[in-house]
Design a protein around this motif. Sequence first.
Motif, PDB file in Angstrom:
ATOM      1  N   GLY A  51       0.817  -1.164  -0.004  1.00  0.00           N
ATOM      2  CA  GLY A  51      -0.138  -0.083   0.187  1.00  0.00           C
ATOM      3  C   GLY A  51       0.899   1.489  -0.115  1.00  0.00           C
ATOM      4  O   GLY A  51       1.903   1.489  -0.402  1.00  0.00           O
ATOM      5  N   ILE A  52       0.272   2.294   0.609  1.00  0.00           N
ATOM      6  CA  ILE A  52       0.692   3.603   0.584  1.00  0.00           C
ATOM      7  C   ILE A  52       2.241   3.574   1.444  1.00  0.00           C
ATOM      8  O   ILE A  52       3.119   4.347   1.347  1.00  0.00           O
ATOM      9  N   ILE A  55       4.980   2.336  -0.779  1.00  0.00           N
ATOM     10  CA  ILE A  55       5.303   3.458  -1.643  1.00  0.00           C
ATOM     11  C   ILE A  55       5.914   4.432  -1.060  1.00  0.00           C
ATOM     12  O   ILE A  55       7.236   5.041  -1.405  1.00  0.00           O
ATOM     13  N   SER A  56       5.833   4.723   0.364  1.00  0.00           N
ATOM     14  CA  SER A  56       6.550   5.730   0.904  1.00  0.00           C
ATOM     15  C   SER A  56       7.924   5.356   1.358  1.00  0.00           C
ATOM     16  O   SER A  56       8.478   6.216   1.424  1.00  0.00           O
ATOM     17  N   LEU A  71       4.239   9.404   4.422  1.00  0.00           N
ATOM     18  CA  LEU A  71       3.293   8.793   4.812  1.00  0.00           C
ATOM     19  C   LEU A  71       2.382   9.607   4.980  1.00  0.00           C
ATOM     20  O   LEU A  71       0.851   9.273   4.829  1.00  0.00           O
ATOM     21  N   LEU A  74       1.235  11.366   1.260  1.00  0.00           N
ATOM     22  CA  LEU A  74       0.544  10.270   0.146  1.00  0.00           C
ATOM     23  C   LEU A  74      -0.731  10.138   0.519  1.00  0.00           C
ATOM     24  O   LEU A  74      -1.692   9.384  -0.285  1.00  0.00           O
ATOM     25  N   ASN A  75      -1.093   9.999   2.047  1.00  0.00           N
ATOM     26  CA  ASN A  75      -2.390   9.742   2.391  1.00  0.00           C
ATOM     27  C   ASN A  75      -3.502  10.803   2.308  1.00  0.00           C
ATOM     28  O   ASN A  75      -4.690  10.294   2.603  1.00  0.00           O
ATOM     29  N   PHE A  78      -6.356  10.585  -0.141  1.00  0.00           N
ATOM     30  CA  PHE A  78      -7.311   9.399   0.165  1.00  0.00           C
ATOM     31  C   PHE A  78      -8.297   9.682   1.345  1.00  0.00           C
ATOM     32  O   PHE A  78      -9.375   9.183   1.299  1.00  0.00           O
ATOM     33  N   ASP A 144      -3.835   3.237   5.784  1.00  0.00           N
ATOM     34  CA  ASP A 144      -3.246   3.283   4.591  1.00  0.00           C
ATOM     35  C   ASP A 144      -4.472   3.439   3.438  1.00  0.00           C
ATOM     36  O   ASP A 144      -5.370   2.994   3.478  1.00  0.00           O
ATOM     37  N   GLY A 145      -4.032   4.542   2.618  1.00  0.00           N
ATOM     38  CA  GLY A 145      -5.029   5.012   1.711  1.00  0.00           C
ATOM     39  C   GLY A 145      -5.517   4.282   0.702  1.00  0.00           C
ATOM     40  O   GLY A 145      -6.733   4.264   0.192  1.00  0.00           O
ATOM     41  N   THR A 146      -4.762   3.056   0.309  1.00  0.00           N
ATOM     42  CA  THR A 146      -5.291   2.053  -0.662  1.00  0.00           C
ATOM     43  C   THR A 146      -6.506   1.466  -0.115  1.00  0.00           C
ATOM     44  O   THR A 146      -7.263   0.863  -0.864  1.00  0.00           O
ATOM     45  N   ILE A 172       3.182  -3.079  -5.820  1.00  0.00           N
ATOM     46  CA  ILE A 172       3.992  -2.335  -4.873  1.00  0.00           C
ATOM     47  C   ILE A 172       5.268  -3.098  -4.500  1.00  0.00           C
ATOM     48  O   ILE A 172       6.259  -2.730  -4.533  1.00  0.00           O
TER      49      ILE A 172
END
Length: 295
Positions: A51-52, A55-56, A71, A74-75, A78, A144-146, A172
């Motif tokens: 997830g995010i 990526i972070s 963190l 990027l969130n 979302f 996590d935004g995903t 990811i």
Amino acid sequence: MTNPAPQPPSQHNKLTKAKLLRRSLFLTLGAAFMAVGLEIFLVPNNIIDGGIVGISIIASHLSHVPLGIFLLLLNLPFLFLGYKQIGKTFALSTLYAVAVMSLGTYLLHPIPPITIDPLLAAVFGGIVLGIGVGMVIRSGGSLDGTEIVAILLSKKSAFSVGEIVMFFNFFILGSAGFVFGWDRAMYSLIAYYIAFKMIDITIEGFDESKAVWIISENAEVIGDAIMHRLGRGVTYLNGEGGFTGGAKKVIFCVITRLEEAKLKSIVEERDPAAFLAVGNIHDVKGGRFKKKDIH
């Protein structure tokens, strides 16, 4: 005119404040666990999560910008989606948890890792991460935004939330191979799998409920044994065999995960040929599920 005497706070308000305090406590603890899992175990060993967060970690490694900044930033998009589509309480709980996690990673970054063994880091990092994420989810938030995107996409597609999250994480976690090496990508998969299992245990608990169906010629004998040896109530259902057309008596009951082995031994002792089906259930309300005392 005199002012009326102030009334004591209602029981409802007390309960509301107690629930809010409890939620805040578990959101804080969960986010702190997440920060520990990242900065003390995974990140120093170049192991990522999905997830995010994953990526972070990659973005922080490539840019040398502190992990906590990615963190949080990027969130945020979302979180806006979550506020609009899922609800204010969920969005605020998630924002608070993400902020605590981001701050935690910043404060823990100077601390050296407990281990530099990648396997130990993957195993114990996954455990700590899973506990943290599970506590936050159980308290009505997310880290996590995903997950938010998956919830929204699942409403408009034939795919479940879990399938959408897995699709995102496939790319990811795979990208970790190009950045950190393929051995680290495989360790990341280990950490992700362990975290996934720990999330389930943390959310459901070791006392996760299970539904049981038993078809046997000795249904009443088995049912009596379940009631007396496990202290669980049973319900007898009338069924009909699809092939034979004969009448069948079906036992239905609800037990906990820890009682499953004992129930199977009870059935095996009384009818080795009995049909037994056990399934996970996520919520039990009403009835007589509360366990009776066994003397």
